[in-house]
Design an enzyme around this catalytic site. Structure first.
Site, short mmCIF file in Angstrom:
data_model
loop_
_atom_site.label_atom_id
_atom_site.label_comp_id
_atom_site.label_asym_id
_atom_site.label_seq_id
_atom_site.Cartn_x
_atom_site.Cartn_y
_atom_site.Cartn_z
N LYS A 166 0.82 -1.20 0.00
CA LYS A 166 0.00 0.00 0.00
C LYS A 166 0.86 1.25 0.00
CE LYS A 166 -3.92 -2.16 0.18
NZ LYS A 166 -4.89 -2.09 -0.93
N ASP A 194 -0.11 -0.25 -4.73
CA ASP A 194 -1.53 0.10 -4.75
C ASP A 194 -1.72 1.38 -3.96
OD1 ASP A 194 -4.27 0.27 -4.63
OD2 ASP A 194 -4.59 -1.67 -3.66
N GLU A 220 -1.50 0.28 -9.07
CA GLU A 220 -2.95 0.11 -8.92
C GLU A 220 -3.61 1.36 -8.34
OE1 GLU A 220 -5.81 -3.01 -6.44
OE2 GLU A 220 -3.88 -3.67 -7.27
N GLU A 246 -11.61 -2.05 -9.27
CA GLU A 246 -12.39 -2.69 -8.21
C GLU A 246 -13.64 -1.89 -7.87
OE1 GLU A 246 -10.54 -1.74 -3.98
OE2 GLU A 246 -8.95 -2.04 -5.45
N ASP A 269 -14.02 -6.80 -9.41
CA ASP A 269 -14.21 -7.66 -8.24
C ASP A 269 -15.52 -8.41 -8.44
OD1 ASP A 269 -15.24 -8.42 -5.52
OD2 ASP A 269 -13.33 -7.55 -4.90
N HIS A 296 -9.86 -8.50 -8.69
CA HIS A 296 -9.66 -8.02 -7.33
C HIS A 296 -10.41 -8.95 -6.38
CE1 HIS A 296 -10.91 -5.52 -3.80
NE2 HIS A 296 -9.68 -5.03 -3.91
N GLU A 329 -5.47 -12.78 -5.97
CA GLU A 329 -5.14 -11.87 -4.87
C GLU A 329 -5.52 -12.55 -3.56
OE1 GLU A 329 -5.63 -7.24 -3.47
OE2 GLU A 329 -7.00 -8.02 -5.00
#
Length: 379
Positions: A166, A194, A220, A246, A269, A296, A329
């Protein structure tokens, strides 16, 4: 066989240590599982991405339109439910709630015909998938750089071929985290970043240009999901492949990003974009435009199982000898009920996950765990 009841299960557990992405703070894990019961006793399970309580309210709104209907009519029911809230719900909770219902209906359909959902989707191309580890949030009370590096080194040591971290907090600190993680995992492991739409376009471009030296597989959600033009600017302004999707719900949400090539990798997702029914359409749209699709995944074992069923049937694009295989993931952040609600947890072995091959989603639910982790109204 007719639908007799639609139930929702809000699962909840406080975290010992809170953690943050650039856009959210997590003090507890809370997810919504959907149960659809038929008059012959067949039960289907689904899950909704996003906030559990609002999703449950929308599922309840849809439920009245499902009682007495044939659960095998997945296309018909999807269109009717989508149209029911179309004027106010072309994206967001109306679609995430519909996703959980649709997944449960496909689970019923697989059980009715005695085959995995992947067979109904067209056939199983694979029995296992490689998983990458998602984690490396900013945890309270830790040095973010040291904490992320140590966590990712552990994931690679456990067999994961790649990790996703992240960023999106502060460009300078984010780049220090990226450098530390790359040093900790070595040159051969995959590394994805991300931002959880924490940057503006100029920041994202600068970070992408600087991070490219660390061999990043994808960047991302660099900017806000509504800013499709900013996605295109980031993609043009730095060399790392851009990923997102997502929060782009259904084929209508993906239309502009794919047609204008705002991303290199689409990330719908399954439990947010409209379930199996709509995920197929998004996948076809991505293939039509030559854009790679990497789903996702964020939820309980129900979502993991559903995503694995989709991946089992995910067609190679392009088809060739030695095609690019889908990757799963695999969330590694604390969630005590993620696997507990399954009678047989879905875990990895050396970074590889076996796809369930039983009817429907291929899972059985541990009802004792559902009760144990049910949200208490005083929380």
């Amino acid at each position: 066989m007719k639908i007799a009841e639609v139930r929702t299960h809000v699962l909840d557990h406080p975290l010992e240590t809170a953690f943050e992405s650039a856009s959210m703070r997590f003090t507890r894990r809370r997810h919504l599982v959907v149960e659809i019961v038929c008059d012959d006793g067949t039960v289907g399970w689904g899950e909704c991405l996003g906030p559990a309580l609002p999703n449950a309210a929308v599922v309840a709104e849809y439920a009245d339109h499902l009682i007495g209907r044939d659960p095998l009519d997945t296309e018909i029911l999807w269109q009717e439910l989508y149209n029911l809230l179309r004027d106010q719900g072309q994206r967001g909770l109306a679609v995430t709630a519909l996703s959980g219902i649709d997944v449960a209906l496909w689970d019923i359909k697989g059980k009715r015909f005695g085959v995995p959902v992947s067979v109904l989707l067209g056939g199983r191309l694979r029995e296992t998938v490689r998983a990458y580890a998602t984690g490396s949030f900013r945890r309270d009370g830790t040095d973010r750089i040291e904490d992320n590096a140590a966590e990712c080194a552990g994931h690679v040591a456990a067999g994961f071929h790649a990790v996703k971290i992240k960023i999106g907090f502060d460009p300078a600190e984010d780049l220090a985290v990226i450098a530390a993680v790359r040093a900790a995992i070595g040159p051969d492991a995959g590394l994805m970043i991300d931002a959880n739409h924490g940057y503006d376009a100029q920041e994202a471009i600068r970070v992408g240009q600087a991070a490219a030296d660390y061999d990043i597989a994808w960047f991302e959600e660099p900017v806000l999901p509504e800013q499709i033009g900013a996605y295109r600017a980031v993609r043009a302004g730095q060399p790392i492949p851009v990923a997102g999707g997502e929060t782009w719900h259904g084929r209508f949400g993906f239309k502009e990003p794919l047609e204008t090539r705002a991303v290199d990798i689409a990330q719908p997702d399954l439990c947010g974009t409209g379930g199996f029914t709509e995920m197929r359409r998004v996948a076809d749209l991505a293939a039509l435009h030559g854009i790679r699709l990497v789903p996702h995944v964020w939820g309980t074992g129900v979502q993991i199982a559903a995503s694995l069923q989709f991946m089992a049937a995910q067609l190679p694009d392009p088809p060739r000898r030695g095609p690019v295989e889908p990757i799963l993931e695999f969330d590694r952040t604390p969630n005590p009920f993620r696997q507990a609600i399954l009678t047989q947890p879905i875990e990895h072995e050396g970074g590889v996950v076996r796809i369930p091959n039983g009817p429907g989603l291929g899972i059985e639910i541990n009802r004792a765990a559902l009760a144990e982790f049910a949200m208490r109204r005083d929380t």
